[in-house]
Design a protein around this motif. Structure first.
Motif, PDB file in Angstrom:
ATOM      1  N   ALA A  45       0.834  -1.201   0.000  1.00  0.00           N
ATOM      2  CA  ALA A  45       0.000   0.000   0.000  1.00  0.00           C
ATOM      3  C   ALA A  45       0.871   1.254   0.000  1.00  0.00           C
ATOM      4  O   ALA A  45       0.593   2.215  -0.735  1.00  0.00           O
ATOM      5  N   LEU A  46       1.923   1.260   0.797  1.00  0.00           N
ATOM      6  CA  LEU A  46       2.798   2.427   0.879  1.00  0.00           C
ATOM      7  C   LEU A  46       3.498   2.716  -0.447  1.00  0.00           C
ATOM      8  O   LEU A  46       3.580   3.868  -0.877  1.00  0.00           O
ATOM      9  N   VAL A  47       3.982   1.698  -1.113  1.00  0.00           N
ATOM     10  CA  VAL A  47       4.687   1.916  -2.379  1.00  0.00           C
ATOM     11  C   VAL A  47       3.713   2.422  -3.443  1.00  0.00           C
ATOM     12  O   VAL A  47       4.044   3.336  -4.208  1.00  0.00           O
ATOM     13  N   TYR A  48       2.496   1.873  -3.484  1.00  0.00           N
ATOM     14  CA  TYR A  48       1.499   2.394  -4.434  1.00  0.00           C
ATOM     15  C   TYR A  48       1.131   3.836  -4.095  1.00  0.00           C
ATOM     16  O   TYR A  48       0.952   4.660  -4.990  1.00  0.00           O
ATOM     17  N   TYR A  49       1.042   4.142  -2.817  1.00  0.00           N
ATOM     18  CA  TYR A  49       0.748   5.520  -2.402  1.00  0.00           C
ATOM     19  C   TYR A  49       1.857   6.461  -2.878  1.00  0.00           C
ATOM     20  O   TYR A  49       1.584   7.541  -3.424  1.00  0.00           O
ATOM     21  N   ASN A  50       3.106   6.062  -2.684  1.00  0.00           N
ATOM     22  CA  ASN A  50       4.228   6.882  -3.127  1.00  0.00           C
ATOM     23  C   ASN A  50       4.219   7.061  -4.644  1.00  0.00           C
ATOM     24  O   ASN A  50       4.517   8.148  -5.151  1.00  0.00           O
ATOM     25  N   ALA A  51       3.871   6.009  -5.364  1.00  0.00           N
ATOM     26  CA  ALA A  51       3.769   6.110  -6.825  1.00  0.00           C
ATOM     27  C   ALA A  51       2.659   7.078  -7.218  1.00  0.00           C
ATOM     28  O   ALA A  51       2.809   7.855  -8.172  1.00  0.00           O
ATOM     29  N   ALA A  52       1.556   7.058  -6.471  1.00  0.00           N
ATOM     30  CA  ALA A  52       0.457   7.989  -6.740  1.00  0.00           C
ATOM     31  C   ALA A  52       0.906   9.430  -6.548  1.00  0.00           C
ATOM     32  O   ALA A  52       0.582  10.312  -7.354  1.00  0.00           O
ATOM     33  N   CYS A  53       1.663   9.664  -5.510  1.00  0.00           N
ATOM     34  CA  CYS A  53       2.182  11.021  -5.259  1.00  0.00           C
ATOM     35  C   CYS A  53       3.087  11.471  -6.397  1.00  0.00           C
ATOM     36  O   CYS A  53       2.952  12.592  -6.908  1.00  0.00           O
ATOM     37  N   SER A  54       3.997  10.618  -6.811  1.00  0.00           N
ATOM     38  CA  SER A  54       4.906  10.975  -7.904  1.00  0.00           C
ATOM     39  C   SER A  54       4.139  11.223  -9.198  1.00  0.00           C
ATOM     40  O   SER A  54       4.433  12.170  -9.929  1.00  0.00           O
ATOM     41  N   ALA A  55       3.158  10.383  -9.470  1.00  0.00           N
ATOM     42  CA  ALA A  55       2.374  10.543 -10.690  1.00  0.00           C
ATOM     43  C   ALA A  55       1.591  11.852 -10.663  1.00  0.00           C
ATOM     44  O   ALA A  55       1.575  12.600 -11.647  1.00  0.00           O
ATOM     45  N   ALA A  56       0.951  12.138  -9.542  1.00  0.00           N
ATOM     46  CA  ALA A  56       0.173  13.376  -9.426  1.00  0.00           C
ATOM     47  C   ALA A  56       1.075  14.597  -9.584  1.00  0.00           C
ATOM     48  O   ALA A  56       0.722  15.554 -10.279  1.00  0.00           O
ATOM     49  N   LEU A  57       2.242  14.556  -8.965  1.00  0.00           N
ATOM     50  CA  LEU A  57       3.170  15.684  -9.048  1.00  0.00           C
ATOM     51  C   LEU A  57       3.746  15.869 -10.449  1.00  0.00           C
ATOM     52  O   LEU A  57       4.148  16.966 -10.816  1.00  0.00           O
ATOM     53  N   SER A  58       3.765  14.800 -11.234  1.00  0.00           N
ATOM     54  CA  SER A  58       4.282  14.902 -12.602  1.00  0.00           C
ATOM     55  C   SER A  58       3.172  15.171 -13.612  1.00  0.00           C
ATOM     56  O   SER A  58       3.422  15.207 -14.809  1.00  0.00           O
ATOM     57  N   GLY A  59       1.935  15.340 -13.108  1.00  0.00           N
ATOM     58  CA  GLY A  59       0.814  15.650 -13.994  1.00  0.00           C
ATOM     59  C   GLY A  59       0.162  14.449 -14.636  1.00  0.00           C
ATOM     60  O   GLY A  59      -0.689  14.599 -15.508  1.00  0.00           O
ATOM     61  N   LYS A  60       0.520  13.259 -14.203  1.00  0.00           N
ATOM     62  CA  LYS A  60      -0.065  12.028 -14.742  1.00  0.00           C
ATOM     63  C   LYS A  60      -1.267  11.648 -13.881  1.00  0.00           C
ATOM     64  O   LYS A  60      -1.188  10.767 -13.016  1.00  0.00           O
ATOM     65  N   ILE A  61      -2.371  12.325 -14.137  1.00  0.00           N
ATOM     66  CA  ILE A  61      -3.568  12.201 -13.289  1.00  0.00           C
ATOM     67  C   ILE A  61      -4.118  10.778 -13.274  1.00  0.00           C
ATOM     68  O   ILE A  61      -4.392  10.222 -12.201  1.00  0.00           O
ATOM     69  N   GLU A  62      -4.296  10.188 -14.446  1.00  0.00           N
ATOM     70  CA  GLU A  62      -4.866   8.834 -14.495  1.00  0.00           C
ATOM     71  C   GLU A  62      -3.965   7.828 -13.774  1.00  0.00           C
ATOM     72  O   GLU A  62      -4.455   6.971 -13.039  1.00  0.00           O
ATOM     73  N   SER A  63      -2.684   7.956 -13.967  1.00  0.00           N
ATOM     74  CA  SER A  63      -1.734   7.084 -13.286  1.00  0.00           C
ATOM     75  C   SER A  63      -1.794   7.313 -11.777  1.00  0.00           C
ATOM     76  O   SER A  63      -1.758   6.364 -10.989  1.00  0.00           O
ATOM     77  N   GLY A  64      -1.894   8.573 -11.365  1.00  0.00           N
ATOM     78  CA  GLY A  64      -1.997   8.886  -9.945  1.00  0.00           C
ATOM     79  C   GLY A  64      -3.227   8.256  -9.310  1.00  0.00           C
ATOM     80  O   GLY A  64      -3.150   7.663  -8.229  1.00  0.00           O
ATOM     81  N   LEU A  65      -4.351   8.367 -10.003  1.00  0.00           N
ATOM     82  CA  LEU A  65      -5.588   7.762  -9.491  1.00  0.00           C
ATOM     83  C   LEU A  65      -5.484   6.242  -9.442  1.00  0.00           C
ATOM     84  O   LEU A  65      -5.917   5.615  -8.467  1.00  0.00           O
ATOM     85  N   MET A  66      -4.897   5.659 -10.472  1.00  0.00           N
ATOM     86  CA  MET A  66      -4.761   4.203 -10.526  1.00  0.00           C
ATOM     87  C   MET A  66      -3.893   3.701  -9.363  1.00  0.00           C
ATOM     88  O   MET A  66      -4.253   2.742  -8.670  1.00  0.00           O
ATOM     89  N   HIS A  67      -2.781   4.386  -9.116  1.00  0.00           N
ATOM     90  CA  HIS A  67      -1.892   3.944  -8.040  1.00  0.00           C
ATOM     91  C   HIS A  67      -2.501   4.214  -6.661  1.00  0.00           C
ATOM     92  O   HIS A  67      -2.329   3.406  -5.742  1.00  0.00           O
ATOM     93  N   LEU A  68      -3.231   5.311  -6.523  1.00  0.00           N
ATOM     94  CA  LEU A  68      -3.894   5.582  -5.247  1.00  0.00           C
ATOM     95  C   LEU A  68      -4.987   4.549  -4.985  1.00  0.00           C
ATOM     96  O   LEU A  68      -5.142   4.072  -3.861  1.00  0.00           O
TER      97      LEU A  68
END
Length: 126
Positions: free
Chosen positions: A55-78
């Motif tokens: 869960a933590l690694v997916y959460y961190n990936a969501a943060c990185s994706a959101a910060l890089s503007g990859k909204i769909e990826s951020g939502l998927m990882h969150l």
């Protein structure tokens, strides 16, 4: 014979250089700390190709994706973090890394899962 030995050494050397799940996660963490969010999310996604994350690694990936503007990826990882049991609803709501996701329709659905995870976790505290 020399060609066969060379081919063997080339294949063996390539296998030794292959990165592991942990290597990619560490790389993702390092890129995040440097503010290189696109590289960070790519590293996390390479890790997920090897095996599922926590869960933590997916959460961190969501943060990185959101910060890089990859909204769909951020939502998927969150969502993956939530499905893996992420339960820190207060942190998730106020984490500025995820601000880019707040206006998306799926945001509230994911928050409901996280809230449910937290309630399930805390119900045994009494």
């Amino acid at each position: 014979m020399k060609q066969l030995l060379f081919l063997f050494l080339l294949c063996f050397g390539t296998a030794l250089q292959a990165q592991s799940y942990k290597d990619y996660v560490s790389e993702g963490d390092n890129y995040y700390s440097k503010g290189e969010f696109q590289k960070s999310v790519k590293a996390y996604e390479k890790a997920f190709e090897i095996k599922e994350g926590s869960a933590l690694v997916y959460y961190n990936a969501a943060c990185s994706a959101a910060l890089s503007g990859k909204i769909e990826s951020g939502l998927m990882h969150l969502r993956s973090a939530a499905e893996k049991g992420w339960k820190n609803i207060k942190h998730t709501k106020r984490d500025s890394d995820l601000n880019a996701l707040h206006e998306e329709d799926e945001w509230n659905d994911i928050l409901k899962i996280i809230q449910s995870n937290e309630e399930e976790y805390e119900k045994n505290f009494n």
